[in-house]
Design a protein around this motif. Structure first.
Motif, PDB file in Angstrom:
ATOM      1  N   PRO A 156     -70.411 -35.637 101.005  1.00 18.74           N
ATOM      2  CA  PRO A 156     -70.576 -34.205 101.322  1.00 18.74           C
ATOM      3  C   PRO A 156     -71.612 -33.922 102.399  1.00 18.74           C
ATOM      4  CG  PRO A 156     -70.447 -34.546  98.955  1.00 18.74           C
ATOM      5  CD  PRO A 156     -70.522 -35.895  99.566  1.00 18.74           C
ATOM      6  N   THR A 157     -72.684 -34.694 102.455  1.00 15.25           N
ATOM      7  CA  THR A 157     -73.652 -34.600 103.546  1.00 15.25           C
ATOM      8  C   THR A 157     -73.988 -36.010 104.007  1.00 15.25           C
ATOM      9  OG1 THR A 157     -75.588 -34.625 102.089  1.00 15.25           O
ATOM     10  CG2 THR A 157     -74.668 -32.481 102.605  1.00 15.25           C
ATOM     11  N   ASN A 158     -74.634 -36.094 105.157  1.00  8.55           N
ATOM     12  CA  ASN A 158     -74.880 -37.411 105.759  1.00  8.55           C
ATOM     13  C   ASN A 158     -76.271 -37.959 105.466  1.00  8.55           C
ATOM     14  OD1 ASN A 158     -76.487 -35.750 107.324  1.00  8.55           O
ATOM     15  ND2 ASN A 158     -75.768 -36.544 109.293  1.00  8.55           N
ATOM     16  N   TRP A 159     -76.926 -37.497 104.424  1.00  5.20           N
ATOM     17  CA  TRP A 159     -78.316 -37.884 104.178  1.00  5.20           C
ATOM     18  C   TRP A 159     -78.463 -39.361 103.832  1.00  5.20           C
ATOM     19  CZ3 TRP A 159     -79.614 -33.435 100.221  1.00  5.20           C
ATOM     20  CH2 TRP A 159     -79.535 -32.198 100.884  1.00  5.20           C
ATOM     21  N   GLU A 160     -79.602 -39.909 104.300  1.00  6.19           N
ATOM     22  CA  GLU A 160     -79.987 -41.287 103.987  1.00  6.19           C
ATOM     23  C   GLU A 160     -80.857 -41.301 102.735  1.00  6.19           C
ATOM     24  OE1 GLU A 160     -80.674 -45.571 104.948  1.00  6.19           O
ATOM     25  OE2 GLU A 160     -79.197 -44.104 105.626  1.00  6.19           O
ATOM     26  N   SER A 161     -80.556 -42.211 101.826  1.00  4.06           N
ATOM     27  CA  SER A 161     -81.333 -42.339 100.591  1.00  4.06           C
ATOM     28  C   SER A 161     -82.704 -42.948 100.873  1.00  4.06           C
ATOM     29  CB  SER A 161     -80.575 -43.224  99.604  1.00  4.06           C
ATOM     30  OG  SER A 161     -81.409 -43.708  98.584  1.00  4.06           O
ATOM     31  N   PHE A 162     -83.682 -42.620 100.025  1.00  3.70           N
ATOM     32  CA  PHE A 162     -84.988 -43.280 100.095  1.00  3.70           C
ATOM     33  C   PHE A 162     -84.847 -44.789  99.938  1.00  3.70           C
ATOM     34  CE2 PHE A 162     -86.610 -39.023  98.956  1.00  3.70           C
ATOM     35  CZ  PHE A 162     -87.675 -38.921  99.828  1.00  3.70           C
ATOM     36  N   PHE A 163     -83.810 -45.212  99.233  1.00  4.19           N
ATOM     37  CA  PHE A 163     -83.617 -46.638  98.970  1.00  4.19           C
ATOM     38  C   PHE A 163     -82.498 -47.230  99.820  1.00  4.19           C
ATOM     39  CE2 PHE A 163     -85.397 -46.286  94.363  1.00  4.19           C
ATOM     40  CZ  PHE A 163     -86.666 -46.182  94.877  1.00  4.19           C
ATOM     41  N   SER A 164     -82.226 -46.621 100.981  1.00  3.76           N
ATOM     42  CA  SER A 164     -81.208 -47.057 101.939  1.00  3.76           C
ATOM     43  C   SER A 164     -79.806 -46.698 101.437  1.00  3.76           C
ATOM     44  CB  SER A 164     -81.292 -48.558 102.216  1.00  3.76           C
ATOM     45  OG  SER A 164     -82.582 -48.908 102.680  1.00  3.76           O
ATOM     46  N   GLY A 165     -78.892 -46.486 102.393  1.00  7.98           N
ATOM     47  CA  GLY A 165     -77.534 -46.097 102.044  1.00  7.98           C
ATOM     48  C   GLY A 165     -77.415 -44.593 101.839  1.00  7.98           C
ATOM     49  N   PRO A 166     -76.203 -44.122 101.556  1.00  7.81           N
ATOM     50  CA  PRO A 166     -75.981 -42.675 101.394  1.00  7.81           C
ATOM     51  C   PRO A 166     -76.606 -42.129 100.110  1.00  7.81           C
ATOM     52  CG  PRO A 166     -73.978 -43.893 100.884  1.00  7.81           C
ATOM     53  CD  PRO A 166     -74.952 -44.894 101.426  1.00  7.81           C
ATOM     54  N   THR A 167     -76.836 -40.822 100.091  1.00  9.07           N
ATOM     55  CA  THR A 167     -77.402 -40.168  98.905  1.00  9.07           C
ATOM     56  C   THR A 167     -76.311 -39.680  97.956  1.00  9.07           C
ATOM     57  OG1 THR A 167     -77.457 -38.046 100.044  1.00  9.07           O
ATOM     58  CG2 THR A 167     -79.465 -39.386 100.116  1.00  9.07           C
ATOM     59  N   TRP A 168     -75.058 -39.997  98.232  1.00  8.11           N
ATOM     60  CA  TRP A 168     -73.946 -39.538  97.408  1.00  8.11           C
ATOM     61  C   TRP A 168     -73.128 -40.733  96.919  1.00  8.11           C
ATOM     62  CZ3 TRP A 168     -73.515 -34.402  96.246  1.00  8.11           C
ATOM     63  CH2 TRP A 168     -74.223 -33.502  97.049  1.00  8.11           C
ATOM     64  N   THR A 169     -72.706 -40.686  95.673  1.00  9.34           N
ATOM     65  CA  THR A 169     -71.829 -41.701  95.109  1.00  9.34           C
ATOM     66  C   THR A 169     -70.581 -41.030  94.563  1.00  9.34           C
ATOM     67  OG1 THR A 169     -73.540 -43.322  94.594  1.00  9.34           O
ATOM     68  CG2 THR A 169     -71.571 -43.366  93.212  1.00  9.34           C
ATOM     69  N   PHE A 170     -69.434 -41.610  94.891  1.00  9.61           N
ATOM     70  CA  PHE A 170     -68.152 -41.040  94.469  1.00  9.61           C
ATOM     71  C   PHE A 170     -67.841 -41.411  93.029  1.00  9.61           C
ATOM     72  CE2 PHE A 170     -63.396 -41.154  94.414  1.00  9.61           C
ATOM     73  CZ  PHE A 170     -63.198 -39.785  94.614  1.00  9.61           C
ATOM     74  N   ASP A 171     -67.401 -40.409  92.275  1.00  9.63           N
ATOM     75  CA  ASP A 171     -67.024 -40.614  90.881  1.00  9.63           C
ATOM     76  C   ASP A 171     -65.506 -40.488  90.779  1.00  9.63           C
ATOM     77  OD1 ASP A 171     -67.527 -40.772  87.953  1.00  9.63           O
ATOM     78  OD2 ASP A 171     -66.715 -38.729  88.003  1.00  9.63           O
ATOM     79  N   GLU A 172     -64.826 -41.599  90.568  1.00  8.50           N
ATOM     80  CA  GLU A 172     -63.365 -41.600  90.570  1.00  8.50           C
ATOM     81  C   GLU A 172     -62.793 -40.776  89.429  1.00  8.50           C
ATOM     82  OE1 GLU A 172     -61.818 -45.523  90.684  1.00  8.50           O
ATOM     83  OE2 GLU A 172     -62.613 -45.969  92.694  1.00  8.50           O
ATOM     84  N   ASN A 173     -63.525 -40.681  88.326  1.00  4.05           N
ATOM     85  CA  ASN A 173     -63.009 -39.967  87.161  1.00  4.05           C
ATOM     86  C   ASN A 173     -62.764 -38.490  87.462  1.00  4.05           C
ATOM     87  OD1 ASN A 173     -62.377 -39.572  84.317  1.00  4.05           O
ATOM     88  ND2 ASN A 173     -64.381 -38.589  84.148  1.00  4.05           N
ATOM     89  N   THR A 174     -63.686 -37.879  88.221  1.00  5.72           N
ATOM     90  CA  THR A 174     -63.558 -36.437  88.493  1.00  5.72           C
ATOM     91  C   THR A 174     -63.255 -36.123  89.947  1.00  5.72           C
ATOM     92  OG1 THR A 174     -65.943 -36.246  88.811  1.00  5.72           O
ATOM     93  CG2 THR A 174     -65.108 -35.837  86.583  1.00  5.72           C
ATOM     94  N   GLY A 175     -63.276 -37.136  90.813  1.00  3.12           N
ATOM     95  CA  GLY A 175     -62.921 -36.918  92.215  1.00  3.12           C
ATOM     96  C   GLY A 175     -63.991 -36.213  93.025  1.00  3.12           C
ATOM     97  N   GLN A 176     -65.215 -36.183  92.519  1.00  5.61           N
ATOM     98  CA  GLN A 176     -66.311 -35.571  93.266  1.00  5.61           C
ATOM     99  C   GLN A 176     -67.450 -36.578  93.434  1.00  5.61           C
ATOM    100  OE1 GLN A 176     -67.204 -31.889  91.008  1.00  5.61           O
ATOM    101  NE2 GLN A 176     -66.440 -30.765  92.792  1.00  5.61           N
ATOM    102  N   TYR A 177     -68.401 -36.200  94.273  1.00  4.18           N
ATOM    103  CA  TYR A 177     -69.597 -36.989  94.516  1.00  4.18           C
ATOM    104  C   TYR A 177     -70.781 -36.369  93.779  1.00  4.18           C
ATOM    105  CZ  TYR A 177     -67.388 -39.358  98.539  1.00  4.18           C
ATOM    106  OH  TYR A 177     -66.575 -40.100  99.353  1.00  4.18           O
ATOM    107  N   TYR A 178     -71.717 -37.229  93.348  1.00  2.00           N
ATOM    108  CA  TYR A 178     -72.985 -36.713  92.804  1.00  2.00           C
ATOM    109  C   TYR A 178     -74.136 -37.136  93.709  1.00  2.00           C
ATOM    110  CZ  TYR A 178     -73.815 -41.388  90.768  1.00  2.00           C
ATOM    111  OH  TYR A 178     -74.008 -42.736  90.579  1.00  2.00           O
ATOM    112  N   LEU A 179     -75.164 -36.297  93.751  1.00  2.00           N
ATOM    113  CA  LEU A 179     -76.317 -36.502  94.632  1.00  2.00           C
ATOM    114  C   LEU A 179     -77.369 -37.366  93.953  1.00  2.00           C
ATOM    115  CD1 LEU A 179     -77.930 -35.663  97.238  1.00  2.00           C
ATOM    116  CD2 LEU A 179     -78.835 -33.766  95.863  1.00  2.00           C
ATOM    117  N   HIS A 180     -77.917 -38.308  94.705  1.00  2.00           N
ATOM    118  CA  HIS A 180     -79.045 -39.124  94.234  1.00  2.00           C
ATOM    119  C   HIS A 180     -79.914 -39.445  95.449  1.00  2.00           C
ATOM    120  CE1 HIS A 180     -76.987 -42.711  95.913  1.00  2.00           C
ATOM    121  NE2 HIS A 180     -75.898 -42.163  95.407  1.00  2.00           N
ATOM    122  N   LEU A 181     -81.073 -38.858  95.502  1.00  2.00           N
ATOM    123  CA  LEU A 181     -81.958 -39.105  96.645  1.00  2.00           C
ATOM    124  C   LEU A 181     -82.516 -40.521  96.626  1.00  2.00           C
ATOM    125  CD1 LEU A 181     -83.913 -35.725  96.802  1.00  2.00           C
ATOM    126  CD2 LEU A 181     -81.873 -36.419  98.094  1.00  2.00           C
TER     127      LEU A 181
END
Length: 573
Positions: A156-181
């Motif tokens: 959903p956004t292009n943010w970089e995580s504090f721990f490298s990589g994207p701040t979003w992870t896709f959840d196949e069960n619901t088809g949406q992404y959740y945010l994790h900084l």
């Protein structure tokens, strides 16, 4: 208003007792292991309280011991009100609280409520379906329009995580992404939802009812995010950007902190509240710590621990002479007599202070004590990170396999994509990586430095054969005993806790000199923060003063030797 650890009834101390207190951070995994499994625990802390009481410590800040899968060393919490069996149980924490209170000491717990573990029951419910009542307790978003769900670039956004990589992870069960900084196993709570806030406040109240004395609040300035969650300027290689302006110090941060004060802390005045706030400005820190605004007692700022960063923390650069002194002075001046500073050089996320800011070889003792003098005698509450009081140095990490920290390892594995040389990144990890702070406390020269009878979870520094607490207890000139003098000075003289701070220019940028004044009591502190002799001249008003503390056995007029520290006193007549 003085707080001591020998004879204080903590139920009768003034509300601002923390101004004359010294806090000691315990990172339990690496402090002391009581059962031989190689991991420190609460029982190990209890067994070592004499060390802290003799030092003069008033408060223990305990890093997380809650139930956790330990994706990020316990900062991913799956149950806020249970102790992880790795560290003990609730009976152990109750005994620790009781033992500390009996000694006139306090316990501050880590509060990690920007995010939970993905194994927390709240998130398991939130993840179960888009219609679950807790769905909105976390940040869920659809894939970027026109992209394939789960594909690169669909976040959903292009943010970089504090721990490298994207701040979003896709959840196949619901088809949406959740945010994790931070890590994918650390989903961010949605503080916009009042139910989330009330659940957090209720949990905090239950801990205070249990007898703890306050909270250190992990990345608390990230709890209010700009609801639009806009894209950031993309990196030319990774395509990800720095979303910090959109998720830090958001529009409702002060509202939330004031609400927390009303809902949790009102009626419990003798508490310590400190907020970790990466990227905080002096203006925001002053707003947060101004007592009339009723938010937090103090904040952790990060400016001085970023001075040696190049393109990242793993690209360390030499400090310019005077840079550390200038940065700390800036914060002293900005918060003045209205706000309040947290004074620290080390913690579980930073390399060892004597290795980073001092000279851990030729002037190991001198620089460790000079840095302590410079820090503890400023205006604010000083924090001692475990092992700092004996001058522990950075760890020994010959190979990649010796590292344990998620942040460091993730950066290393991404480094080739960024065009960085692996050996250069490893050198940066050795100098600035978080594992440096997490090697076991060095209690003696025996097996595993006396930390454990088993195999420690991370390597012990080989220098424990001579650098250990036991070797310093009876040595009057040791770093440990110098810390005892500094802490006693804060307890005995209100000028240290309450006095004003004024920087004094004595002609050398590598020397930090400042005056503290309170009523008729004056202190002059002068510390040479370099490996070279510095010729100085004190202001004439200090011509008839008394030297009350120095880290050298003798003194020379007009000269501060490498890492020499002087503390002078006189009456303000």
């Amino acid at each position: 208003m003085t707080l001591t650890t020998a004879d204080t009834d903590i139920t009768t101390v003034q509300p601002e007792w923390w101004k004359s207190a010294v806090v000691y951070q315990v990172y339990p995994r690496s402090f002391s292991d009581s059962n031989g499994d190689g991991i420190g625990d609460i029982r190990g802390i209890i067994n070592r309280l004499d060390h802290l009481e003799q030092l003069g410590i008033d408060v223990i800040w305990l890093s997380p011991v809650y139930r956790s899968p330990h994706a990020d060393a316990g900062y991913d919490i799956s149950d806020y009100e249970a102790i992880d069996p790795l560290f003990g149980d609730l009976d152990d924490i109750d005994e620790l609280i009781a033992d500390l209170h009996r000694r006139g000491m306090r316990l501050v717990m880590d509060l990690v409520v920007n995010h939970t573990s993905d194994e927390h029951p709240w998130f398991l419910e939130s993840r179960s379906s888009t219609t679950n009542p807790k769905r909105d307790w976390y940040w869920w978003r659809d894939p970027r329009p026109g992209t394939a769900p789960g594909a690169p670039g669909a976040e959903p956004t292009n943010w970089e995580s504090f721990f490298s990589g994207p701040t979003w992870t896709f959840d196949e069960n619901t088809g949406q992404y959740y945010l994790h900084l931070f890590a994918p196993k650390q989903p961010d709570l949605n503080w916009e939802n009042p139910e989330v806030r009330q659940a957090v406040y209720a949990m905090m109240r239950r801990w205070l009812d249990r007898g703890i004395d306050g909270f250190r609040m992990d990345v608390i300035n990230l709890i209010s995010k700009h609801p639009e969650l806009p894209d950031a300027e993309p990196h030319p290689i990774t395509g990800r950007g720095d979303g910090f302006p959109f998720y830090a110090h958001g529009p409702r941060l002060h509202e939330y902190l004031q609400e927390m004060r009303r809902e949790v802390f009102d009626g419990r005045d003798a508490l310590l509240t400190v907020g970790e706030m990466p990227g905080v400005s002096t203006k925001e820190a002053l707003l947060t710590t101004d007592p009339t605004r009723r938010e937090l007692n103090m904040v952790f700022q990060f400016e001085h621990v970023g001075l040696d960063h190049g393109t990242s923390k793993f690209d360390p650069r030499p400090l310019a002479p005077g840079a550390l002194a200038d940065s700390l002075t800036k914060w002293q001046d900005a918060l003045g007599t209205t706000g309040w500073n947290s004074l620290y050089l080390s913690n579980h996320d930073q390399p060892r202070a004597v290795s980073r800011f001092g000279n851990d070889t030729q002037y190991w003792r001198e620089s460790a004590t000079a840095l302590a003098t410079m820090l503890h005698l400023q205006r604010g509450t000083p924090y001692v990170y475990q092992g700092e009081e004996i001058g522990m140095t950075n760890g020994h990490f010959p190979d990649l396999a010796d590292f344990r920290d998620l942040e460091s390892l993730n950066f290393y594995h991404q480094s080739s994509q960024l065009g960085l040389l692996a050996e250069n990144v490893l050198d940066g990890m050795r100098r600035n990586g978080r594992d440096n702070a997490r090697t076991p406390v060095q209690w003696n020269a025996e097996h595993a430095a006396g930390f454990t009878s088993g195999t420690p979870w991370i390597g012990v520094n080989p220098n424990h054969s001579w650098l250990n607490a036991e070797a310093q207890y009876q040595d009057a000139s040791s770093i440990y005993n110098y810390y005892r003098q500094l802490i006693a000075l804060r307890h005995e003289r209100d000028v240290v806790a309450l006095g004003t701070f004024t920087r004094v220019d004595i002609g050398e940028p590598a020397v930090l000199a400042f005056e503290r004044a309170h009523s008729a009591d004056l202190l002059m502190v002068a510390v040479n923060l370099s490996d070279e002799e510095r010729f100085i001249r004190f202001p004439t008003r200090w011509a008839h003063s008394t030297l009350i503390l120095s880290n050298y056995p003798d003194t020379a007029e007009f000269v501060l030797r490498p890492w020499e520290a002087h503390v002078l006193t006189r009456r303000n007549d």
